[in-house]
Design an enzyme around this catalytic site. Structure first.
Site, mmCIF file in Angstrom:
data_model
loop_
_atom_site.group_PDB
_atom_site.id
_atom_site.type_symbol
_atom_site.label_atom_id
_atom_site.label_comp_id
_atom_site.label_asym_id
_atom_site.label_seq_id
_atom_site.Cartn_x
_atom_site.Cartn_y
_atom_site.Cartn_z
ATOM 1 N N HIS A 53 0.787 -1.230 0.000
ATOM 2 C CA HIS A 53 0.000 0.000 0.000
ATOM 3 C C HIS A 53 0.817 1.277 0.000
ATOM 4 C CE1 HIS A 53 -4.211 -1.310 0.528
ATOM 5 N NE2 HIS A 53 -3.640 -2.413 0.989
ATOM 6 N N LYS A 70 -9.710 13.742 3.696
ATOM 7 C CA LYS A 70 -8.804 12.594 3.736
ATOM 8 C C LYS A 70 -7.963 12.741 4.992
ATOM 9 C CE LYS A 70 -7.197 13.787 -0.382
ATOM 10 N NZ LYS A 70 -7.138 12.541 -1.084
ATOM 11 N N ARG A 71 -7.175 11.744 5.352
ATOM 12 C CA ARG A 71 -6.296 11.887 6.501
ATOM 13 C C ARG A 71 -5.334 13.062 6.278
ATOM 14 N NH1 ARG A 71 -6.311 8.115 10.881
ATOM 15 N NH2 ARG A 71 -4.411 9.175 11.497
ATOM 16 N N LYS A 78 -0.099 14.646 1.368
ATOM 17 C CA LYS A 78 -1.400 14.910 0.750
ATOM 18 C C LYS A 78 -1.597 16.415 0.484
ATOM 19 C CE LYS A 78 -3.724 10.803 2.695
ATOM 20 N NZ LYS A 78 -4.478 10.093 1.641
ATOM 21 N N THR A 133 -8.748 6.467 -2.852
ATOM 22 C CA THR A 133 -10.074 5.939 -3.185
ATOM 23 C C THR A 133 -11.096 7.051 -3.033
ATOM 24 O OG1 THR A 133 -10.228 5.098 -0.921
ATOM 25 C CG2 THR A 133 -9.680 3.507 -2.654
ATOM 26 N N LYS A 165 -14.685 8.111 -5.160
ATOM 27 C CA LYS A 165 -16.011 8.419 -4.592
ATOM 28 C C LYS A 165 -16.515 9.756 -5.128
ATOM 29 C CE LYS A 165 -14.335 6.223 -0.385
ATOM 30 N NZ LYS A 165 -13.703 6.563 0.925
HETATM 31 C C1 LIG Z 1 -12.452 6.925 1.269
HETATM 32 C C2 LIG Z 1 -12.076 7.329 2.627
HETATM 33 C C3 LIG Z 1 -10.739 7.596 2.946
HETATM 34 C C4 LIG Z 1 -9.620 7.537 1.905
HETATM 35 O O1 LIG Z 1 -9.546 8.802 1.270
HETATM 36 P P1 LIG Z 1 -8.289 9.172 0.343
HETATM 37 O O2 LIG Z 1 -8.690 10.487 -0.244
HETATM 38 O O3 LIG Z 1 -8.194 8.107 -0.699
HETATM 39 O O4 LIG Z 1 -7.112 9.259 1.213
HETATM 40 C C5 LIG Z 1 -10.424 7.978 4.230
HETATM 41 N N1 LIG Z 1 -11.375 8.081 5.182
HETATM 42 C C6 LIG Z 1 -12.677 7.855 4.915
HETATM 43 C C7 LIG Z 1 -13.684 8.012 5.995
HETATM 44 C C8 LIG Z 1 -13.071 7.463 3.641
HETATM 45 O O5 LIG Z 1 -14.358 7.211 3.385
#
Ligand SMILES: *Cc1c(COP(=O)(O)O)cnc(C)c1O
Length: 802
Positions: A346, A534-535, A540, A642, A646
């Site tokens: 990952h 995101k985190r 990022k 991911t 979304k």
């Molecule tokens: C999809 C998702 C992530 C991952 O987000 P990235 O933008 O790909 O880092 C993190 N936390 C939650 C709650 C998510 O639904």
């Protein structure tokens, strides 16, 4: 029970009153949630039994997905959707004057994960069940999931998360299936005839008790399981201090480590990893034994997948069982093990690759350590045969070196498949980070681009959009998400595009209400909803986003004629509690929000909103309302992402770097429908290798950059609390490792284009539609289909019953 509105209603009422001994009017939303949840679980159990019978009868090959995280979110709404009983329940409740949405909000998120990796595992389980594939999850039943985040004076404060406070209606405790896991102690060797045998003595054991949660497939009567292990004291402790032992034992499944990439080097964490693996492998073997008699065929009936390196001890653990319990020879055991196990990588960030010091590993897991040592010795001997004299290469590839066990090396050596999670990421693995292993065994490496379940992230999260898509192209896409491309037929249909825009507007109104409730900030519904959730991580680059906001602010203050297209910048992010720099960025965003939102000249044009406690349930409200999706990581750093998928599936347009799966999004929709900016991965990696980047030049030659960066320390955004020198220093003194200043100009230019393009309603809506139309590829059904075929070799069993 759910066959008609009438029967649902009467059973629900009766159960509600008998469970709580009060009249219906007096029951709370929580009471109602509990009873509805129980009813749904009972309804599921019938299919659960049938599914297990089918698997037993057909002896179908099964995959077990081992993951230290499963970020499930709420389950009620998803289960209703997949069972196909949402409408009955909704109507029944409505007749009782109850709103289903409110009941759903009474459920706590199952937040047993940090972010992307854990959410991927949850999406995979949904797809396995929905594709009728025999596949179960194995994880840990943490008493406390990821911490709850609050802001106090703009600083992040962490509160313990309490998802089990009201119990968990979805789980079934199975004490009869508990297993004992040994730690510490010593290994005694003895001879049994020719054979050298090993016995683990004086171990301290912990009882692993499974709790199974049903994973319901989409309208197909398939119910798989997520088995979560809870740590409890063994009944016969071999101990002096019972209270101490109980405390230490329970600590193993007490908390999820709120740490994404930096490793804390805690013994407890290694204990958790072995606990998960030992309990899971034992229960897998037991279940295999019930159906099959020859352990030598294990790999033909069982596939064990390890999600990142956290469960990598499954490799020596399976070896231990085959050697010490099944008494196979090493070669035979090794062949079975490697054929059974597969591994997903990952990250390529070397600081995030797990390593364990021998001084911790060896005493805690003495037998497992011996096996790892032998794996390493045999592996190095093999390397010697191929690369005789090339000490440097062998040292670099060794599993144990410099007093450390390298978990990623163990994972690659001990499995038959190693995959990255997006095309670019896999290429970087093959040609850079894991290049020596790729040279040695190229056939092991393959790519499986991540995906998300379109059931939760589109059908459930965005029912209005779902309805519109059905009107436009029917509903074939629900079972075959790649059919969403049919929407391309409608890309010039003005009426359809207007309706698409109206739905986005409605979703924005809903999110605006949530924002008002939670932050007291009123946002402009006509503004662009520009979202980064995101985190929080340096790579990022939330910093790039916030510096750009500061730039817009400065420019507006300087030039009264400058009026940018109205924007609402929305953030959501948790920082790991020990990650000092990330917490500074949180404080910075909150400080900028205060500055911008309270400035009379500026706040009609730009607003900044930072929503607390970003998690799955909040994410479900955010994605459908986004216009712009910020995917702005330093190229080469984000393995896949991911969140990007979304957003795309909900019609947001990406503003991103050529990183992770953004590259594949770009390839599918073309440059008119995505805003790409910044350095490419190749360029970033070349700078790392050869130098040549000097962040101060960008500071000196670009006035915009100088003003915002100076603003970090000259009092503009630093109030009595905020000291942003560490951020200032990272940019100028430490040469801006993540190329924030380098990419600033190109980012600002892309943002400006977005501002201009958004005002053309039809053109923008068309971009949005093209994004949705091409998002089907990013359904995790596609991803899981590929894993099933290429790696696990599993398929849907024939339905022999009925
Ligand atoms: C999809 C998702 C992530 C991952 O987000 P990235 O933008 O790909 O880092 C993190 N936390 C939650 C709650 C998510 O639904």
């Amino acid at each position: 029970m759910f066959s008609s509105v009438q029967s649902f209603k009467s059973i629900f009422l009766k159960k509600l009153e008998s469970t709580y001994g009060k009249s219906f009017e007096e029951t709370t939303k929580q009471d109602q949630y509990q009873v509805l949840g129980q009813m749904v679980r009972e309804y599921i159990s019938e299919y659960w039994i049938l599914t297990n019978e089918k698997y037993r009868f057909t002896k179908a090959k099964t995959v077990y997905y081992l993951s230290i995280e499963f970020l499930l979110g709420r389950l009620l709404g998803n289960n209703l959707l997949n069972l196909g009983i949402t409408d009955v329940v909704k109507k029944g409740l409505k007749e009782l004057n109850i709103n289903l949405d409110e009941i759903e909000e009474a459920e706590s998120d199952a937040g047993l994960g940090n972010g992307g990796l854990g959410r991927l595992a949850a999406c995979f389980l949904d797809s396995l069940a929905s594709l009728e594939l025999p596949g179960h999850g194995c994880g840990i039943r943490y008493k406390h999931g990821l911490f709850e985040q609050k802001f106090v004076d703009g600083f992040q404060v962490e509160l313990p998360e309490q998802w089990l406070r009201q119990g968990n209606v979805w789980e079934v405790r199975k004490p009869d299936l508990a297993v004992e896991i040994p730690f510490w102690g010593r290994v005694q060797t003895y001879h049994d005839g020719e054979r050298l045998c090993f016995q683990h003595l004086e171990a301290e054991t912990i009882m692993a008790v499974p709790y199974d949660m049903p994973i319901v497939g989409y309208r197909n009567k398939t119910v798989n399981a997520l088995r979560l292990w809870s740590a409890e004291p063994s009944p016969l402790p071999y101990h002096k201090d019972v209270m101490q032992y109980k405390k230490e034992t329970e600590a193993v499944s007490e908390i999820l480590y709120p740490d994404d990439t930096h490793d804390e080097g805690k013994i407890l964490r290694l204990k958790q990893q072995y606990f998960l693996v030992a309990a899971s492998v034992r229960s897998i073997i037991r279940s295999y034994r019930k159906k099959n008699n020859n352990i030598r065929d294990l790999h033909e009936k069982v596939s064990i997948h390890i999600n990142d390196t956290h469960p990598v001890l499954a490799i020596p653990e399976l070896m231990r069982i085959l050697l010490d319990e099944e008494r196979l020879g090493w070669e035979e055991a090794w062949e079975i093990t490697t054929k059974t196990i597969s591994y997903t990588n990952h990250t390529t960030m070397s600081e995030a690759l797990e390593k364990w010091p021998i001084r911790i590993f060896k005493p805690l897991l003495p037998r497992i350590y011996m096996i790892v040592e032998e794996i390493n010795e045999r592996f190095c001997r093999e390397l010697w045969k191929k690369y005789e004299g090339d000490w440097k290469r062998i040292e670099e590839m060794a599993i144990i070196a410099h007093d450390q066990v390298k978990m990623a090396h163990l994972a690659i050596v001990g499995s038959h498949s190693v995959n990255g999670v997006a095309y670019l990421h896999t290429e970087i693995l093959k040609h850079r980070e894991m290049n020596l292993f790729y040279q040695y065994e190229p056939e092991k490496f393959n790519n499986k681009t991540n995906g998300i379940t379109h059931r939760r992230w589109l059908i459930k999260a965005n029912p209005e959009l779902t309805k519109l898509i059905k009107e436009g192209i029917g509903d074939k896409w629900i079972r075959q998400p790649e059919q969403l491309t049919e929407l391309m037929r409608l890309k010039d249909d003005e009426q359809f595009l207007i309706r698409l825009k109206d739905i986005k507007q409605k979703n924005k109104e809903k999110l605006a209400l949530r924002i008002l409730q939670q932050t007291g900030t009123k946002v402009d519904l006509a503004s662009i909803f520009d979202v980064q959730v995101k985190r929080l991580h340096a790579y990022k680059r939330q910093l790039l986003n916030v510096l750009h906001i500061l730039y817009l602010f400065n420019r507006m203050k300087e030039d009264r004629n400058f009026k940018p297209y109205p924007r609402t910048f929305i953030f959501g992010a948790k920082a790991s509690p020990g990650y000092y720099y990330a917490k500074k960025i949180i404080k910075l965003i909150n400080t900028v929000a205060d500055l911008v939102n309270n400035d009379k000249e500026v706040c009609d044009y730009i607003k900044v909103v930072f929503l607390e406690n970003y998690r799955v349930s909040l994410a479900e409200e955010i994605f459908p309302a986004a216009d712009v999706s910020e995917q702005i990581s330093t190229a080469s750093k984000e393995a896949s992402g991911t969140g990007n998928m979304k957003f795309m599936m909900n019609g947001a347009v990406t503003l991103g770097t050529m990183d992770g799966a953004n590259v594949e999004i770009f390839e599918r929709i073309g440059s008119e429908n995505i805003y790409i900016f910044g350095l490419r991965a190749e360029e970033v990696m070349n700078y790392y290798q050869n130098g040549g980047y000097h962040s101060r030049e960008y500071y000196h030659y670009d006035r915009r950059i100088r003003e915002v960066v100076d603003g970090l320390v000259n009092g503009i955004v630093s109030d009595s609390y905020g000291h942003f020198e560490p951020i200032y220093d990272s940019l100028l003194m430490q040469n801006d490792q993540y190329f924030v200043l380098k990419d600033f100009s190109s980012y600002a230019e892309a943002q400006e284009r977005i501002g201009m393009d958004f005002s053309n309603v039809l053109e923008w809506s068309k971009k949005s539609l093209i994004n949705i139309a091409n998002s089907g590829y990013f359904s995790s059904d596609r991803t899981i289909g590929e894993y099933a075929k290429d790696i696990w070799k599993i398929s849907t069993p024939q339905n022999v019953l009925q």
